[in-house]
Design a protein around this motif. Structure first.
Motif, PDB file in Angstrom:
ATOM      1  N   UNK A 113       0.740  -1.099   0.143  1.00 31.94           N
ATOM      2  CA  UNK A 113      -0.227  -0.258   0.261  1.00 31.94           C
ATOM      3  C   UNK A 113       0.921   1.263   0.307  1.00 31.94           C
ATOM      4  N   UNK A 114       1.871   0.925   0.595  1.00 32.41           N
ATOM      5  CA  UNK A 114       3.155   2.262   0.639  1.00 32.41           C
ATOM      6  C   UNK A 114       3.468   2.437  -0.343  1.00 32.41           C
ATOM      7  N   UNK A 115       3.605   1.355  -0.948  1.00 36.95           N
ATOM      8  CA  UNK A 115       4.451   1.483  -2.682  1.00 36.95           C
ATOM      9  C   UNK A 115       3.336   2.228  -3.899  1.00 36.95           C
ATOM     10  N   UNK A 116       2.657   1.722  -3.304  1.00 32.61           N
ATOM     11  CA  UNK A 116       0.964   1.963  -4.595  1.00 32.61           C
ATOM     12  C   UNK A 116       0.503   4.581  -4.158  1.00 32.61           C
ATOM     13  N   UNK A 117       0.442   3.904  -2.946  1.00 35.05           N
ATOM     14  CA  UNK A 117       0.996   5.160  -2.778  1.00 35.05           C
ATOM     15  C   UNK A 117       1.908   6.494  -3.173  1.00 35.05           C
ATOM     16  N   UNK A 118       2.797   5.490  -3.035  1.00 29.27           N
ATOM     17  CA  UNK A 118       4.551   6.131  -3.679  1.00 29.27           C
ATOM     18  C   UNK A 118       4.006   6.547  -5.074  1.00 29.27           C
ATOM     19  N   UNK A 119       3.782   5.604  -5.811  1.00 30.20           N
ATOM     20  CA  UNK A 119       3.500   5.673  -7.385  1.00 30.20           C
ATOM     21  C   UNK A 119       2.263   6.372  -8.107  1.00 30.20           C
ATOM     22  N   UNK A 120       1.651   6.775  -6.892  1.00 25.66           N
ATOM     23  CA  UNK A 120       0.517   7.908  -7.427  1.00 25.66           C
ATOM     24  C   UNK A 120       1.074   9.073  -7.245  1.00 25.66           C
ATOM     25  N   UNK A 121       1.964   9.677  -6.336  1.00 29.72           N
ATOM     26  CA  UNK A 121       2.438  10.985  -6.065  1.00 29.72           C
ATOM     27  C   UNK A 121       3.335  11.455  -7.306  1.00 29.72           C
ATOM     28  N   UNK A 122       3.144  12.569  -7.861  1.00 28.68           N
ATOM     29  CA  UNK A 122       3.470  13.157  -8.567  1.00 28.68           C
ATOM     30  C   UNK A 122       4.681  14.726  -8.454  1.00 28.68           C
ATOM     31  N   UNK A 123       4.844  14.587  -7.172  1.00 30.43           N
ATOM     32  CA  UNK A 123       6.536  15.115  -7.305  1.00 30.43           C
ATOM     33  C   UNK A 123       6.316  14.471  -5.530  1.00 30.43           C
ATOM     34  N   UNK A 124       8.023  14.293  -5.713  1.00 36.28           N
ATOM     35  CA  UNK A 124       8.524  13.426  -4.580  1.00 36.28           C
ATOM     36  C   UNK A 124       9.149  13.704  -3.697  1.00 36.28           C
ATOM     37  N   UNK A 125       9.828  13.840  -2.867  1.00 42.48           N
ATOM     38  CA  UNK A 125      11.017  14.808  -2.345  1.00 42.48           C
ATOM     39  C   UNK A 125      12.134  13.973  -1.573  1.00 42.48           C
TER      40      UNK A 125
END
Length: 413
Positions: free
Chosen positions: A94-106
């Motif tokens: 689930x954490x990876x799915x949220x990560x994959x959906x993010x447009x911006x990452x820091x």
């Protein structure tokens, strides 16, 4: 205050969360929602962070649903908190799915995932995401390297760990702290490089803290180096005089070496100083209620059913090949008594309750305050296979995911 708006509530919820009063923060968040106040990004991120620290998955999922239904636009603070919450609750997919959906990452985003995979027994995935992080142009920070070195330690990636540790200051100007040294000493110790681990400790630019000495003591226990283990334990006696762990570890090392008088002396010292071992307990969340168990616990309202289920479990897993490891039992009992004592360890009671209470096929999530014992770790493998369940057990060190028998830690925890 006669009138409280979202800013008022947010200030208080965030204040409690940042001062490690996570339960109070969540109670206030629930009160805010009952008062009809719609949350903003800041309070949602704080509530999710509190859920992560308390590992209350069901409430975290409710807060996530609250965010989705609110119509608020996605924000990096909420998304980062979601990645952290799911990872800390053992839901790394689930954490990876949220990560994959993010447009911006820091850096926080990448670090949350790297640490999450490391803690969930998937160190090689941590390394893969670190490589992607560097390729994306995002610079790692102090915390990133703690997760990365932890991953290398628990995946046995010795050369990778050495490389990353050397790159910290050389490439990124990050001075290693006690946590990084502890991870490296743990990695070297697990790999049988105790001489190199001791050399690294002696070369530290910072004063070794309890974390570093604990890593060295644990390595000495695994490798059977009593002389260096004594040195590590004595330093821990000074740094954490009331912590029972180093006393117990040293006593066990003496026993393993046949030095019974020294082992008894350590136990007498504990008694004289009034030091007692923290009792082990396990807990499981079912229908938004947390159920806690201690070894041989008979205080639960469904005790009769739980113990009946334990008996069924033991019969079935023994038929599948399980043999109790009585070296993890009390020494003042006969073989049958030791096996019964092992059967009623807190994590086995919790998994029995989970099998009774959760829907068929649902994962069983258990948390334990101490390190899982070797016998329970073996038993969980058989239980996951015999009952066709995904068992997630988080102990004081990491998550163990049992699926069809094997554990995600690869028996390396």
């Amino acid at each position: 205050m006669p009138n409280k708006d979202v800013v008022s509530w947010t200030s208080l919820v965030t204040g409690y969360a940042r001062n490690n009063h996570h339960e109070e923060a969540l109670k206030l968040f629930c009160d805010m929602r009952l008062a009809g106040i719609h949350p903003d990004h800041v309070v949602l991120a704080s509530a999710l962070s509190a859920c992560a620290e308390l590992t209350v998955l069901e409430l975290g999922q409710q807060v996530h649903a609250d965010f989705v239904k609110s119509g608020l636009q996605s924000s990096i603070s909420v998304d980062n908190s979601l990645v952290t919450m799911y990872a800390k609750c053992g839901c790394i997919d689930d954490a990876s799915r949220v990560f994959d959906s993010m447009q911006i990452r820091d850096a926080v985003t990448w670090t949350a995932l790297i640490v999450g995979y490391a803690r969930n027994g998937k160190g090689k995935d941590s390394v893969r995401f670190y490589d992607q992080m560097i390729a994306s142009g995002t610079k790692p920070d102090y915390i990133t390297f703690i997760g990365l070195l932890f991953a290398c330690s628990h995946a046995g990636l010795l050369e990778r760990g050495r490389l990353y540790f050397a790159s910290m200051e050389k490439e990124y100007g990050i001075k290693p702290g006690p946590e990084h040294y502890a991870c490296m000493i743990d990695l070297l110790g697990r790999s049988g490089k105790l001489v190199e681990a001791e050399m690294l400790l002696n070369e530290m630019d910072v004063e070794p803290d309890a974390t570093v000495w604990k890593a060295l003591l644990a390595a000495c226990r695994v490798q059977g180096n009593l002389e260096l283990g004594e040195r590590a334990a004595k330093n821990l006696f000074e740094l954490e005089s009331k912590n029972a762990v180093p006393y117990i570890m040293l006593s066990n090392m003496y026993s393993a070496a046949g030095k019974w008088e020294d082992a008894a002396r350590i136990r007498r010292t504990m008694k004289w100083k009034g030091i007692s071992k923290e009792p082990g307990c396990s807990w499981i969340e079912v229908n938004s209620r947390v159920h806690t168990f201690m070894s041989e616990d008979r205080g639960h309202s469904r005790t009769t059913e739980i113990y009946s289920k334990i008996d069924e479990i033991m019969v079935l897993i023994k038929e599948a090949g399980y043999e109790a490891d009585i070296s993890f039992a009390l020494h003042n009992m006969d073989k049958e008594g030791k096996e019964l004592g092992l059967a009623y360890h807190s994590e086995k009671l919790a998994v029995a309750f989970g099998l009774l209470s959760l829907p068929r096929g649902a994962p069983v999530r258990i948390f334990k305050n101490l390190r899982v014992c070797g016998d329970c770790h073996t038993a969980m493998k058989y239980i996951s296979r015999v009952f066709h369940r995904h068992i997630i057990l988080r102990d004081s060190n990491c998550f163990h995911h049992f699926k069809g028998g094997p554990c995600s830690c690869g028996d390396y925890w």
